[in-house]
Design an enzyme around this catalytic site. Structure first.
Site, short mmCIF file in Angstrom:
data_model
loop_
_atom_site.label_atom_id
_atom_site.label_comp_id
_atom_site.label_asym_id
_atom_site.label_seq_id
_atom_site.Cartn_x
_atom_site.Cartn_y
_atom_site.Cartn_z
CB CYS A 120 27.28 19.44 37.20
SG CYS A 120 27.72 17.71 36.86
N GLY A 121 30.44 20.27 37.75
CA GLY A 121 31.87 20.28 36.75
C GLY A 121 32.02 19.35 35.16
#
Length: 159
Positions: A36-37
């Site tokens: 995930c970012g």
């Protein structure tokens, strides 16, 4: 209402884990993902764990694959990633759902006790954080965009 620490969750090894062992501690409960970012927040979460653990604080991580399939691995892969990439020492549990019909009871409770913006219950994305006091009461919910270091003052106030 009962304390969060009255609940039982599933450990990364598949065995039941009573949250009672953390009763009396301040907790930061987070739904996590490895791709995930926001994944670099593991570094900040671990920094909080190391800074406050000796004062009765713990981060509890719950991997979730419901948002963009960003946690595709099994428990061993997740543990290896967290350890090797971010030197995570805080407990990581079994992969769970946080929304929908199969949502884990812990997250159903967290969402009910600390709704999001405008009273929404659903978790919007990975790295939503819930701060729990020493009595097992949910104090606050933080958006995925809230960096762990921005929660420091709230943690200190409960310690």
């Amino acid at each position: 209402m009962n304390a969060i620490t009255d609940l039982t969750v599933t450990g990364a090894d598949g065995a039941p884990v009573s949250l009672e062992q953390w009763h009396g501690q301040v907790l930061l409960i987070v739904n996590t993902a490895s791709k995930c970012g926001f994944t670099p927040q593991y570094e900040g979460l671990e920094a909080l764990q190391r800074r406050f653990a000796d004062r009765g604080f713990a981060v509890l991580g719950f991997p979730c694959n419901q948002f963009g399939a960003q946690e595709p691995g099994d428990a061993a892969e997740i543990a290896s990633f967290c350890s090797l990439t971010y030197d995570v020492t805080f407990p990581m549990f079994a992969k769970i759902d946080v929304n929908g019909a199969q949502a884990a009871p812990l997250f159903e409770r967290l969402k009910a006790d600390a709704p999001g913006v405008l009273g929404t219950k659903a978790i919007k994305w990975n790295f939503t954080k819930f701060l729990v006091d020493r009595e097992g009461r949910v104090v606050r919910r933080y958006a995925p965009t809230t960096k762990p270091e921005d929660i420091t003052a709230d943690i200190e106030a409960l310690l």
